[in-house]
Design an enzyme around this catalytic site. Structure first.
Site, mmCIF file in Angstrom:
data_model
loop_
_atom_site.group_PDB
_atom_site.id
_atom_site.type_symbol
_atom_site.label_atom_id
_atom_site.label_comp_id
_atom_site.label_asym_id
_atom_site.label_seq_id
_atom_site.Cartn_x
_atom_site.Cartn_y
_atom_site.Cartn_z
ATOM 1 N N CYS A 3 0.813 -1.224 0.000
ATOM 2 C CA CYS A 3 0.000 0.000 0.000
ATOM 3 C C CYS A 3 0.844 1.270 0.000
ATOM 4 C CB CYS A 3 -0.926 0.008 1.214
ATOM 5 S SG CYS A 3 -2.126 -1.340 1.234
ATOM 6 N N HIS A 28 12.120 1.596 6.435
ATOM 7 C CA HIS A 28 11.936 0.164 6.173
ATOM 8 C C HIS A 28 12.475 -0.635 7.356
ATOM 9 C CE1 HIS A 28 11.565 -3.587 4.104
ATOM 10 N NE2 HIS A 28 11.365 -3.034 2.908
ATOM 11 N N HIS A 44 -3.463 7.129 4.560
ATOM 12 C CA HIS A 44 -3.855 6.032 3.678
ATOM 13 C C HIS A 44 -5.102 5.342 4.238
ATOM 14 C CE1 HIS A 44 -3.868 2.459 1.269
ATOM 15 N NE2 HIS A 44 -3.682 1.686 2.323
#
Length: 460
Positions: free
Chosen positions: A147, A226, A318
């Site tokens: 996403c 990350h 989101h």
């Protein structure tokens, strides 16, 4: 030096979101038909799905893949996969070129992100072939980014703009839903069927300083985080097969914790880039005086000691799910007004994966919220596990109704509760003797005819 920095700026000239026809809508009855076709589901699974769907925050006008609507979700083929992605890519690109007047032959950089489908030739090659683009175009095909892929692509464009001057770039963000519909019975893998919907967006970007006055926004900063080195974070959102061999997407209970960890690490880098110096100093003083150094690093603590709105006017979260939006809103001390665009996007379009942020941005623009000088904080989380965020600055007042044109007057809705529980709550009625019901009774309750095998599955 000034000219060099100016030429490296990333301006957004236009974006086009995908909107299928009404025949692709996944209303209550259509969703029920899709669920009843799954021969692996019984009464416990139906009860779980009913409870989850009723509280999902997703409305009745989201869109599903064509092969799922047509009843072919159990046996998808390559034609279905290509048709789905082609429709989204070419539909949005056609509109983007028509709106801006930019020719496909002028595009210097092309990035496509589709996480769960990577054919050969690549999806970028399909676009280049369709529009007969130049042979020296810089094409990148991103897969597996989840996403958050759209923000990965935007950051990549920004980095490439440092090398390629006076360039146009296009980012196409979508997902391949049809071939990845889960047909098993694992609850943690059925969630993806409930949340994800068809959608996507194509965005035109440039670093041409001469076009800055035509731009919608300018990218102020982008930060990628990350945490895939953490085993729990890596496995909390992952594509795999269940015990019976059905492929799908697994969402584990470690997802919220991993998301919070990645988000905190991202904010520590991003906020100093966007908040004024006085706010950073005030926050540093508060942190130094805190007695509990461990808790001072939580999302709640960061929001408590920092006034995020001193450097940010809008929060583009989101629309990954009701729980995600609610938790981010609560942790960052956002108001109902702040989270409204994401909640309404989830209700109207569902979770469209990497395309979701652009529908949320479209809602803000359609509601005439975006004024010149406003800063927009785009927040995205994705498999890996990643948190990729950026901040845009609006360069002129925006008010295009875009993809929201036909439904804008109905939003915001006062309640995001959908009619699933009202229509199918009889499933939870313990007084009903499952073994005594017949097919006619069940068809009257459902409102449509079905395979007699379904009744046997419910009884068993």
């Amino acid at each position: 030096m000034y000219l060099q920095i100016r030429d490296q700026c990333c301006y957004m000239l236009a974006y086009e979101c995908y909107k299928p026809g009404k025949d692709r809508m996944l209303g209550t009855d259509t969703c029920a038909k899709v669920l009843m076709r799954n021969k692996n589901l019984g009464l416990p699974e139906f009860k779980f799905l009913l409870r989850t769907m009723a509280n999902s925050g997703i409305g009745e006008e989201t869109y599903g893949p064509e092969n799922v609507i047509a009843g072919r979700e159990a046996f998808p083929n390559l034609v279905d996969a290509l048709s789905e992605v082609d429709d989204i890519m070419f539909n949005t690109l056609d509109k983007l070129f028509a709106r801006t007047g930019v020719s496909p032959s002028e595009i210097d950089i092309l990035i496509v992100n589709v996480s769960l489908f990577s054919p050969a030739p690549s999806l970028t090659a399909r676009i280049i072939n369709r529009y007969k683009m130049r042979d020296n175009i810089k094409a990148v095909n991103l897969a597996g980014e989840g996403c958050s892929a759209s923000m990965v692509a935007i950051d990549l464009v920004q980095q490439m703009f440092k090398t390629y001057k006076n360039a146009y770039a296009i980012v196409v963000s979508t997902e391949s839903m049809g071939p990845n519909w889960y047909n098993g019975q694992e609850k943690s893998m059925m969630l993806s069927n409930l949340l994800f919907r068809s959608g996507g967006c194509s965005t035109l970007l440039t670093n041409k300083a001469a076009l800055r006055h035509q731009a919608l926004m300018k990218l102020n900063c982008s930060v990628r985080t990350h945490i895939g080195s953490d085993d729990e974070a890596y496995g909390c959102c992952i594509q795999l097969e269940d015990k019976r061999g059905y492929p799908g997407f697994l969402l584990t209970r470690k997802l919220p914790m991993s998301g919070a960890k990645a988000f905190i690490l991202n904010l520590k880098v991003l906020l100093p880039k966007v908040l004024p110096l006085r706010e950073l100093l005030r926050s540093a003083i508060k942190a130094s005086l805190s007695k509990n150094k461990t808790k001072s690093s939580t999302l709640e603590a960061i929001a408590a000691r920092m006034n995020l709105k001193s450097g940010i006017e809008h929060f583009c979260i989101h629309p990954g799910g009701k729980a995600v939006i609610d938790e981010i809103g609560k942790s960052l001390r956002l108001s109902e007004y702040d989270t409204e665009p994401s909640r309404m996007t989830l209700h109207r379009f569902g979770n469209t994966s990497s395309g979701g942020l652009w529908y949320t941005l479209g809602y803000m623009e359609a509601k005439k919220r975006l004024k010149k000088g406003d800063r927009i904080f785009m927040i995205s989380l994705g498999a890996g596990f990643m948190c990729n965020n950026c901040v845009w600055e609006v360069t002129r007042d925006l008010e295009d109704p875009n993809v929201w044109k036909d439904s804008l007057e109905n939003y915001p809705v006062t309640s995001t509760v959908n009619p699933f529980m009202d229509k199918y709550n009889w499933i939870n009625d313990e007084s009903i003797d499952i073994n005594s019901i017949n097919q006619e009774w069940l068809e009257n309750k459902l409102g449509f005819q079905f395979d007699p095998e379904i009744l046997e599955r419910i009884r068993s």
